[in-house]
Write a protein that holds these residues in place. Structure first.
Motif, PDB file in Angstrom:
ATOM      1  N   LEU A  69       0.825  -1.213   0.000  1.00 18.03           N
ATOM      2  CA  LEU A  69       0.000   0.000   0.000  1.00 18.03           C
ATOM      3  C   LEU A  69       0.863   1.268   0.000  1.00 18.03           C
ATOM      4  CD1 LEU A  69      -2.957  -0.997   2.353  1.00 18.03           C
ATOM      5  CD2 LEU A  69      -2.965  -0.773  -0.140  1.00 18.03           C
ATOM      6  N   ASN A 119       2.171   1.624  -3.427  1.00 17.60           N
ATOM      7  CA  ASN A 119       1.100   2.132  -4.276  1.00 17.60           C
ATOM      8  C   ASN A 119       1.000   3.654  -4.182  1.00 17.60           C
ATOM      9  OD1 ASN A 119      -1.292   1.912  -5.961  1.00 17.60           O
ATOM     10  ND2 ASN A 119      -2.455   2.347  -4.108  1.00 17.60           N
ATOM     11  N   TYR A 160      -6.332  -3.438  -1.717  1.00 20.89           N
ATOM     12  CA  TYR A 160      -6.321  -4.142  -0.431  1.00 20.89           C
ATOM     13  C   TYR A 160      -7.253  -5.363  -0.486  1.00 20.89           C
ATOM     14  CZ  TYR A 160      -6.943  -5.200   4.481  1.00 20.89           C
ATOM     15  OH  TYR A 160      -7.001  -5.857   5.687  1.00 20.89           O
ATOM     16  N   SER A 209      -6.617   2.140  -3.635  1.00 23.02           N
ATOM     17  CA  SER A 209      -6.029   1.470  -2.468  1.00 23.02           C
ATOM     18  C   SER A 209      -7.009   0.489  -1.821  1.00 23.02           C
ATOM     19  CB  SER A 209      -5.551   2.496  -1.453  1.00 23.02           C
ATOM     20  OG  SER A 209      -4.499   3.257  -2.004  1.00 23.02           O
TER      21      SER A 209
END
Length: 132
Positions: free
Chosen positions: A45, A48, A97, A93
């Motif tokens: 994350l 990202n 996830y 995101s």
């Protein structure tokens, strides 16, 4: 009158094509940095977000000048563009996830799939609001 509509349609098609080209370049920047950081064991994350910020910088410059032809300096364009991209990054995101942690899909393939989805959100937000 039909010539005006036809010319307008050609301009819209050209705009979408340019947005796609710029988007592909931004995606390459984003995914390239993302992949490098993931290989270096950065949390996916965080990787990202960092990759997205690099793509975002490129995107703002090229979309403002080449795609939407907004040559004047304006804080309003930058703020609205940033807000559209924060929303896009947030959706990106969350979906990333879900795909990686909940569905156990591959990190890189998940990012590619999410990028396709968020492309449309970004284009509509940029065209209809950020650079309006």
């Amino acid at each position: 009158m039909s010539w005006i509509r036809m010319n307008s349609t050609k301009n819209q098609i050209k705009e979408v094509i340019l947005f796609c080209v710029v988007g592909c370049l931004n995606t390459l920047i984003h995914l390239g940095i993302y992949a490098i950081l993931v290989v270096l064991h950065t949390h996916f994350l965080l990787a990202n977000i960092i990759g997205y910020l690099f793509g975002l910088t490129n995107s703002y410059i090229l979309n403002k000048v080449l795609v939407f032809k907004q040559n004047k300096r304006s804080l309003a364009y930058m703020v609205k563009f940033t807000l559209v991209n924060i929303l896009t990054l947030f959706i990106n995101s969350i979906l990333l996830y879900i795909l990686v942690k909940k569905m156990h899909f591959h990190i890189i393939y998940s990012q590619l799939a999410v990028t396709v989805i968020t492309f449309f959100i970004n284009y509509l937000g940029s065209k209809l609001w950020a650079f309006k």
